[in-house]
Design a protein around this motif. Structure first.
Motif, mmCIF file in Angstrom:
data_model
loop_
_atom_site.group_PDB
_atom_site.id
_atom_site.type_symbol
_atom_site.label_atom_id
_atom_site.label_comp_id
_atom_site.label_asym_id
_atom_site.label_seq_id
_atom_site.Cartn_x
_atom_site.Cartn_y
_atom_site.Cartn_z
ATOM 1 N N ASN A 87 8.935 11.817 12.326
ATOM 2 C CA ASN A 87 7.908 12.819 12.600
ATOM 3 C C ASN A 87 6.561 12.500 11.966
ATOM 4 N N ALA A 88 6.506 11.419 11.205
ATOM 5 C CA ALA A 88 5.260 11.105 10.507
ATOM 6 C C ALA A 88 4.280 10.471 11.482
ATOM 7 N N THR A 89 3.031 10.952 11.468
ATOM 8 C CA THR A 89 2.056 10.411 12.416
ATOM 9 C C THR A 89 1.014 9.548 11.713
ATOM 10 N N GLY A 90 1.154 9.362 10.409
ATOM 11 C CA GLY A 90 0.104 8.701 9.637
ATOM 12 C C GLY A 90 -0.037 7.212 9.890
ATOM 13 N N ASP A 91 -1.171 6.677 9.406
ATOM 14 C CA ASP A 91 -1.403 5.227 9.451
ATOM 15 C C ASP A 91 -0.697 4.584 8.272
ATOM 16 N N ILE A 92 -0.647 5.364 7.188
ATOM 17 C CA ILE A 92 0.066 4.919 5.997
ATOM 18 C C ILE A 92 1.104 5.989 5.698
ATOM 19 N N ILE A 93 2.298 5.551 5.367
ATOM 20 C CA ILE A 93 3.353 6.525 5.118
ATOM 21 C C ILE A 93 3.907 6.328 3.714
ATOM 22 N N PHE A 94 3.870 7.399 2.957
ATOM 23 C CA PHE A 94 4.405 7.372 1.603
ATOM 24 C C PHE A 94 5.779 8.022 1.589
ATOM 25 N N THR A 95 6.645 7.534 0.712
ATOM 26 C CA THR A 95 7.827 8.333 0.385
ATOM 27 C C THR A 95 7.727 8.656 -1.100
ATOM 28 N N MET A 96 8.092 9.868 -1.430
ATOM 29 C CA MET A 96 8.070 10.296 -2.834
ATOM 30 C C MET A 96 9.239 11.208 -3.081
ATOM 31 N N ASP A 97 9.721 11.251 -4.313
ATOM 32 C CA ASP A 97 10.740 12.245 -4.640
ATOM 33 C C ASP A 97 10.052 13.578 -4.864
ATOM 34 N N ALA A 98 10.817 14.652 -4.693
ATOM 35 C CA ALA A 98 10.208 15.978 -4.766
ATOM 36 C C ALA A 98 10.215 16.559 -6.171
ATOM 37 N N ASP A 99 10.770 15.813 -7.124
ATOM 38 C CA ASP A 99 11.023 16.413 -8.439
ATOM 39 C C ASP A 99 9.908 16.193 -9.447
ATOM 40 N N LEU A 100 8.740 15.698 -8.965
ATOM 41 C CA LEU A 100 7.578 15.428 -9.817
ATOM 42 C C LEU A 100 7.787 14.274 -10.785
ATOM 43 N N GLN A 101 8.862 13.488 -10.591
ATOM 44 C CA GLN A 101 9.014 12.308 -11.450
ATOM 45 C C GLN A 101 8.016 11.232 -11.019
ATOM 46 N N ASP A 102 7.641 11.263 -9.744
ATOM 47 C CA ASP A 102 6.628 10.332 -9.240
ATOM 48 C C ASP A 102 5.269 11.016 -9.306
ATOM 49 N N ASP A 103 4.274 10.301 -9.861
ATOM 50 C CA ASP A 103 2.986 10.927 -10.124
ATOM 51 C C ASP A 103 2.008 10.718 -8.960
ATOM 52 N N PRO A 104 1.531 11.812 -8.355
ATOM 53 C CA PRO A 104 0.586 11.667 -7.235
ATOM 54 C C PRO A 104 -0.696 10.920 -7.610
ATOM 55 N N LEU A 105 -1.005 10.853 -8.909
ATOM 56 C CA LEU A 105 -2.213 10.128 -9.312
ATOM 57 C C LEU A 105 -2.141 8.641 -8.968
ATOM 58 N N GLU A 106 -0.951 8.143 -8.672
ATOM 59 C CA GLU A 106 -0.804 6.719 -8.319
ATOM 60 C C GLU A 106 -1.172 6.441 -6.857
ATOM 61 N N ILE A 107 -1.364 7.497 -6.061
ATOM 62 C CA ILE A 107 -1.588 7.296 -4.622
ATOM 63 C C ILE A 107 -2.698 6.274 -4.327
ATOM 64 N N PRO A 108 -3.878 6.390 -4.995
ATOM 65 C CA PRO A 108 -4.957 5.438 -4.673
ATOM 66 C C PRO A 108 -4.558 3.983 -4.910
ATOM 67 N N ARG A 109 -3.744 3.745 -5.932
ATOM 68 C CA ARG A 109 -3.345 2.353 -6.210
ATOM 69 C C ARG A 109 -2.439 1.806 -5.115
ATOM 70 N N PHE A 110 -1.603 2.661 -4.561
ATOM 71 C CA PHE A 110 -0.760 2.224 -3.438
ATOM 72 C C PHE A 110 -1.636 1.865 -2.239
ATOM 73 N N VAL A 111 -2.608 2.745 -1.979
ATOM 74 C CA VAL A 111 -3.482 2.520 -0.821
ATOM 75 C C VAL A 111 -4.230 1.193 -0.982
ATOM 76 N N GLU A 112 -4.736 0.967 -2.212
ATOM 77 C CA GLU A 112 -5.454 -0.276 -2.499
ATOM 78 C C GLU A 112 -4.563 -1.496 -2.235
ATOM 79 N N ALA A 113 -3.327 -1.413 -2.700
ATOM 80 C CA ALA A 113 -2.410 -2.553 -2.529
ATOM 81 C C ALA A 113 -2.147 -2.809 -1.043
ATOM 82 N N LEU A 114 -2.005 -1.733 -0.265
ATOM 83 C CA LEU A 114 -1.786 -1.916 1.178
ATOM 84 C C LEU A 114 -3.024 -2.546 1.810
ATOM 85 N N GLU A 115 -4.185 -2.082 1.370
ATOM 86 C CA GLU A 115 -5.418 -2.627 1.950
ATOM 87 C C GLU A 115 -5.615 -4.084 1.591
ATOM 88 N N SER A 116 -5.037 -4.495 0.459
ATOM 89 C CA SER A 116 -5.200 -5.905 0.078
ATOM 90 C C SER A 116 -4.268 -6.803 0.897
#
Ligand code: UDP
Ligand code: MG
Length: 319
Positions: free
Chosen positions: A91-120
């Motif tokens: 159901n995801a329509t995005g250009d970039i698709i993230f998976t994350m756990d829902a328990d807040l163990q994964d920090d949303p502040l890391e999102i930009p670094r993931f995007v940067e790595a994909l762009e590289s």
């Protein structure tokens, strides 16, 4: 290459009894994406995997509050993380698709670094919880699991099991998850020729709710590893897998039988009661079975499934 038009970041988040954290997570993601300097919008898909707490009601409220941003999918019962992710991916329509756990163990502040790595240039970027804040009963088996998996699959990641990953949409379109194969997404993607990378991520301890996985995940994980190894390396040439094992056993069994026969002819005494004879016969028989199995498997892909095979090959090609 990713271009500069407005891009959608989809977040696919499986939820099993995480009532304490889903809304905080959604808000944090929305805020982080808003602050990205480029033109990104977020789409958050929560998949309720048979929660028995209040998670689904919270997800419904969130989707009212954040219309066109937060979406909910409810599975009829608990199907497990792989199926939940697969439901989200479809159901995801995005250009970039993230998976994350829902328990807040994964920090949303890391999102930009993931995007940067994909762009590289990476197609899939996997998180690596360098300082994993989970009890040793989890971290030690996990280390062994990761070492063995990266050795056997030749995919150089440190943390296969990390739920925090980002993909270009084309990777997701090429994958089909079932069972518990979510652990091996990087292996499956690597096998399809996608460029797989890794970034270190901060990891928080679980503050609310309970972990849904225990030590038994590694036992099942290793069984899945066998499936993944077999289906990535030998999917189009199963005869080589079974035939290889068959030939090996055939040489062993044949060798034993030749040796015993020679012994008998040369007057080395009776061979009928020697355990070696049983091994010789056993290996020879299994060898024939394995080779036949390989041939049946080859028939199966050549004759039964020509369409599936050509679909598969289309996944290997660049667009
Ligand atoms: N989860 C799920 N279905 C399950 C088990 C877990 O959707 O059957 C979700 C869970 O809600 C969480 C993520 O998968 O968002 C990871 O689970 P958990 O935090 O328990 O794993 P751990 O962090 O202990 O590896
Ligand atoms: Mg967790």
């Amino acid at each position: 290459m990713l271009d500069k038009r407005e891009q959608i970041l989809s977040f696919v988040i499986p939820v099993k009894d995480e009532e304490a954290t889903v809304s905080i997570l959604a808000e944090e993601i929305i805020n982080v994406v808003k602050k990205l300097d480029k033109n990104y919008t977020s789409e958050i898909i929560f998949i309720d995997d048979g929660s028995t707490d209040n998670s689904w009601n919270i997800i419904k409220d969130l989707s009212e509050k954040y219309k066109n941003i937060v979406y909910g999918i409810a599975l009829r019962r608990n199907f497990g993380k792989s199926i939940a992710l697969e439901a989200g991916f479809r159901n995801a329509t995005g250009d970039i698709i993230f998976t994350m756990d829902a328990d807040l163990q994964d920090d949303p502040l890391e999102i930009p670094r993931f995007v940067e790595a994909l762009e590289s240039g990476y197609d899939l970027v996997s998180g690596w919880k360098v300082n994993r804040l989970d009890p040793p009963s989890k971290t030690i088996p996990s280390k062994i699991f990761n070492k063995v998996t990266s050795f056997l699959t030749k995919v150089p990641l440190h943390d296969f099991n990390c739920g925090y990953k980002a993909y270009k949409a084309k990777v997701i379109k090429s994958l089909r998850l079932y069972g518990e194969l979510h652990r091996y997404i990087p292996v499956l993607a690597h096998d399809l020729g996608f460029k797989v990378g890794e970034i270190s991520v901060t990891h928080h301890p679980r503050r609310h709710g309970k972990s849904k996985f225990g030590i038994e995940r590694y036992v099942r994980g290793f069984l899945d590893l066998l499936t993944v190894l077999a289906t990535t390396r030998w999917l189009l040439k199963p005869g080589h897998l079974f035939g290889g094992i068959g030939l090996l056993l055939g040489c062993l069994g044949g060798g034993i039988l030749v040796y015993l026969t020679a012994l008998w002819f040369l007057g080395g005494g009776p061979i009928g009661d020697r355990p070696l004879l049983i091994f010789g016969v056993l290996f020879s028989l299994i060898s024939i079975q394995m080779i036949s199995l390989g041939i049946i498997a080859e028939f199966f892909i050549r004759v039964k499934n020509p369409r599936e095979v050509s679909e598969l090959i289309s996944k290997f090609t660049r667009d």
